[in-house]
Design an enzyme around this catalytic site. Sequence first.
Site, short mmCIF file in Angstrom:
data_model
loop_
_atom_site.label_atom_id
_atom_site.label_comp_id
_atom_site.label_asym_id
_atom_site.label_seq_id
_atom_site.Cartn_x
_atom_site.Cartn_y
_atom_site.Cartn_z
N LYS A 1 -8.47 -13.30 2.13
CA LYS A 1 -8.88 -11.90 2.00
C LYS A 1 -10.40 -11.76 2.22
CE LYS A 1 -4.87 -10.66 -0.71
NZ LYS A 1 -4.22 -10.81 -2.00
N GLY B 1 2.82 -6.29 -4.61
CA GLY B 1 4.08 -5.61 -4.97
C GLY B 1 4.78 -5.08 -3.73
N1 HSE Z 1 0.18 -13.08 -3.43
C1 HSE Z 1 -0.70 -11.98 -3.18
C2 HSE Z 1 -1.37 -11.57 -4.48
C3 HSE Z 1 0.08 -10.84 -2.60
O1 HSE Z 1 -0.89 -11.99 -5.53
O2 HSE Z 1 -2.37 -10.87 -4.44
C4 HSE Z 1 -0.75 -9.70 -2.11
O3 HSE Z 1 -1.63 -10.07 -1.08
#
Ligand code: HSE
Length: 339
Positions: free
Chosen positions: A221, A318
Amino acid sequence: MELRLFLVGFGNVGQGFARLLASRREWLIEEAYLSCRVVAITDWHYGTCIHPRGIDLEEALEAIRRGHSLSAKAEPTLPLIQTLEYDVLIELTPTNFKTGEPAYRHIRCALERGRHVITTNKGPMAHFLLELEELARRKGVCLGYEGTVLAGTPLIRLIRSHLRGAKIQKIEGIVNGTCNYILTRMAEGLDYHQALKEAQKHGYAEADPTVDVEGWDTAAKLMILSQVAFSRKLDPTHISRTGITGIRSEDIRQAGRNGGQWRLIGRLEAQKGHIRAVITPETLPGTHPLAHVKGTTNAVTIHTDCLSPITIMGPGAGRLETGFAVFSDLLQIHQRLRE
Ligand code: HSE
């Protein structure tokens, strides 16, 4: 206007999006003047279903709820992307954090064909966002990826549209729902394994949850945000990364006794021509705004040269929450096509 959609991947996010689309069918036609026809769905697990005149989404969702498949076996994906007639490819296959494949090839192929693409797949966007955006620009099509960071909470749109022209200096916050959920539940008395199990049951964690708890998902991210906010690609080996696996229940109790909370913080900072990226668990005092961000809620603070810090907070994971990001990207494409 009508858009023909091809869904590649029908797991948590695909089904969340399908549910939203089915429930807003009339709203889309009456309020947005958009009719959407899902002409194909393919998923390695659930099989392939192709209906040029439109798939009944409620039927497909019901079949899966009952434990059935869409077909006996899935057809190879790339030839379908190359040959089917559709307007928007919705790429929702599981993320591969190392290479971004096979999603990268799927997205490239659709863009090369001049098709719009929406994805929530972090792997290809972490590694190739700028390159794929350039390809989309050359082909005159849209590439939507709002759901890759903070699910349906519009962080990417905030940076790209509303903060355009402001010089971003630093971005920091909680961007992994699973880790935040685990830390929150541990502070409520669960042990690490119970909390992780719950996060998996709710569909928040990645297929391999070590990518969440060891900080890889946060790293992906940050790689995406670095390209969005600074137009700079990050080498994953240059990200300083510590996950939450080393935090013991005792550490959490100790922080709690002092009114504090452990949180996994990701931070990107522009420093003399380069971007510093650090992921680390921190104990935040009770007075810190991020200490109160609980469960799968995420929050990101953006520091610029001309505004005091802006914080956006909302769901970070989600089925429906990420499905909404796809829905909102779809409306964005529709708006662009009408301009
Ligand atoms: N596995 C990721 C989280 C899903 O828990 O943020 C969303 O990107």
